[in-house]
Design a protein around this motif. Structure first.
Motif, PDB file in Angstrom:
ATOM      1  N   GLU A 156      63.864  22.247  85.259  1.00 59.71           N
ATOM      2  CA  GLU A 156      64.522  21.044  85.777  1.00 59.71           C
ATOM      3  C   GLU A 156      63.613  19.821  85.761  1.00 59.71           C
ATOM      4  OE1 GLU A 156      67.651  20.965  86.390  1.00 59.71           O
ATOM      5  OE2 GLU A 156      67.965  23.117  86.143  1.00 59.71           O
ATOM      6  N   THR A 211      61.904   8.276  84.609  1.00 64.63           N
ATOM      7  CA  THR A 211      62.468   9.336  83.786  1.00 64.63           C
ATOM      8  C   THR A 211      62.103  10.672  84.420  1.00 64.63           C
ATOM      9  OG1 THR A 211      62.646  10.191  81.527  1.00 64.63           O
ATOM     10  CG2 THR A 211      60.454   9.507  82.264  1.00 64.63           C
ATOM     11  N   SER A 212      62.260  11.774  83.677  1.00 61.67           N
ATOM     12  CA  SER A 212      61.927  13.105  84.193  1.00 61.67           C
ATOM     13  C   SER A 212      60.571  13.559  83.654  1.00 61.67           C
ATOM     14  CB  SER A 212      63.005  14.115  83.798  1.00 61.67           C
ATOM     15  OG  SER A 212      64.235  13.802  84.420  1.00 61.67           O
ATOM     16  N   GLY A 259      60.504  16.909  75.466  1.00 62.07           N
ATOM     17  CA  GLY A 259      59.972  15.565  75.246  1.00 62.07           C
ATOM     18  C   GLY A 259      58.510  15.573  74.828  1.00 62.07           C
ATOM     19  N   GLN A 286      62.695  14.249  88.551  1.00 58.58           N
ATOM     20  CA  GLN A 286      63.301  12.957  88.203  1.00 58.58           C
ATOM     21  C   GLN A 286      62.642  11.869  89.027  1.00 58.58           C
ATOM     22  OE1 GLN A 286      65.680  11.944  85.875  1.00 58.58           O
ATOM     23  NE2 GLN A 286      65.071   9.913  86.590  1.00 58.58           N
ATOM     24  N   LYS A 308      60.656  12.656  79.885  1.00 54.93           N
ATOM     25  CA  LYS A 308      61.991  12.319  79.372  1.00 54.93           C
ATOM     26  C   LYS A 308      62.945  13.523  79.339  1.00 54.93           C
ATOM     27  CE  LYS A 308      60.537   8.223  76.832  1.00 54.93           C
ATOM     28  NZ  LYS A 308      60.553   7.491  75.558  1.00 54.93           N
ATOM     29  N   HIS A 309      62.560  14.617  78.672  1.00 57.84           N
ATOM     30  CA  HIS A 309      63.426  15.802  78.658  1.00 57.84           C
ATOM     31  C   HIS A 309      62.572  17.039  78.395  1.00 57.84           C
ATOM     32  CE1 HIS A 309      63.262  15.679  74.228  1.00 57.84           C
ATOM     33  NE2 HIS A 309      63.500  14.379  74.351  1.00 57.84           N
ATOM     34  N   PHE A 310      63.210  18.220  78.458  1.00 55.86           N
ATOM     35  CA  PHE A 310      62.481  19.483  78.385  1.00 55.86           C
ATOM     36  C   PHE A 310      61.589  19.579  77.146  1.00 55.86           C
ATOM     37  CE2 PHE A 310      61.999  23.991  77.386  1.00 55.86           C
ATOM     38  CZ  PHE A 310      61.637  24.528  78.634  1.00 55.86           C
TER      39      PHE A 310
END
Length: 213
Positions: free
Chosen positions: A136, A115-116, A72, A139, A68-70
């Motif tokens: 980064e 998601t990422s 997450g 994705q 989801k994010h860095f």
């Protein structure tokens, strides 16, 4: 003039040493920026990492993954093994401690897997424990299965032809059946009419003979 050249040379040498020092002290994680997969299928995220430190005798390497994010939630940990409930029985890591590259797999992709994903490395060096993570991440795009499993139009005619041949194999053509029935009716009529015609001709001939006598 000579002193000026020496100063420039000294500055260049120092800059070169500084650049080389910066390169030697870099560390990071490489992974693709974007990947796409099909719902119900699987995806592979290749990764590699690099660092400048000397490893400890027992480096205790381990790999984790976030989504989801860095910052997450963690979804995978190599040691001790941990898999997020959302990905139960759907995550595998093709990596051996000591290697600096591997492959992370997500099986049976679901719509909400889009998601990422971020790889993070932990290891023990002669300078202490170190850890770093991809900034980064990757994705992931998940597409519905129907949108990528449509048949190629160029293959449809042959498929239809093959299916038609298979469906009618061992069966008589309807037109041939009708023609056969018509021929059968004609033959049957001919078989019935011929004896009657012969009898009528015989009676006509006999009557004519009697009238001439």
């Amino acid at each position: 003039m000579v002193w000026l050249l020496l100063l420039l040379l000294s500055a260049c040498l120092q800059a070169g040493c500084s650049a080389r020092s910066n390169r030697e002290n870099t560390y990071g994680v490489n992974q693709p920026a974007r990947l796409s997969g099909v719902q119900g299928g699987s995806i592979e995220i290749p990764f590699s990492f690099y660092f400048p430190w000397r490893l400890a005798e027992d480096p205790q390497m381990r790999i984790t993954w976030r989504w989801k994010h860095f910052h997450g939630d963690f979804i995978y940990n190599s040691t001790p093994l941990f898999i997020h409930e959302h990905f139960k029985n759907r995550l595998t890591l093709d990596w051996t401690p000591g290697q600096t590259s591997g492959v992370f797999r997500i099986l049976n992709l679901q719509e909400d897997d889009q998601t990422s994903y971020f790889c993070k490395v932990f290891l023990l060096t002669t300078e202490g424990r170190k850890s770093w993570q991809s900034i980064e991440g990757t994705q992931l795009t998940v597409t519905p299965a129907g949108s990528t499993t449509m048949r190629n139009p160029s293959t449809l005619p042959s498929a239809v032809t093959t299916a038609g041949s298979r469906d009618t194999e061992g069966q008589r053509s309807p037109s041939l059946v009708i023609l056969g029935a018509m021929v059968g009716m004609v033959v049957a009529k001919a078989v019935l009419i011929t004896p009657i015609s012969v009898l009528l001709i015989f009676l006509w001939w006999k009557k004519r003979q009697q009238s001439e006598a």
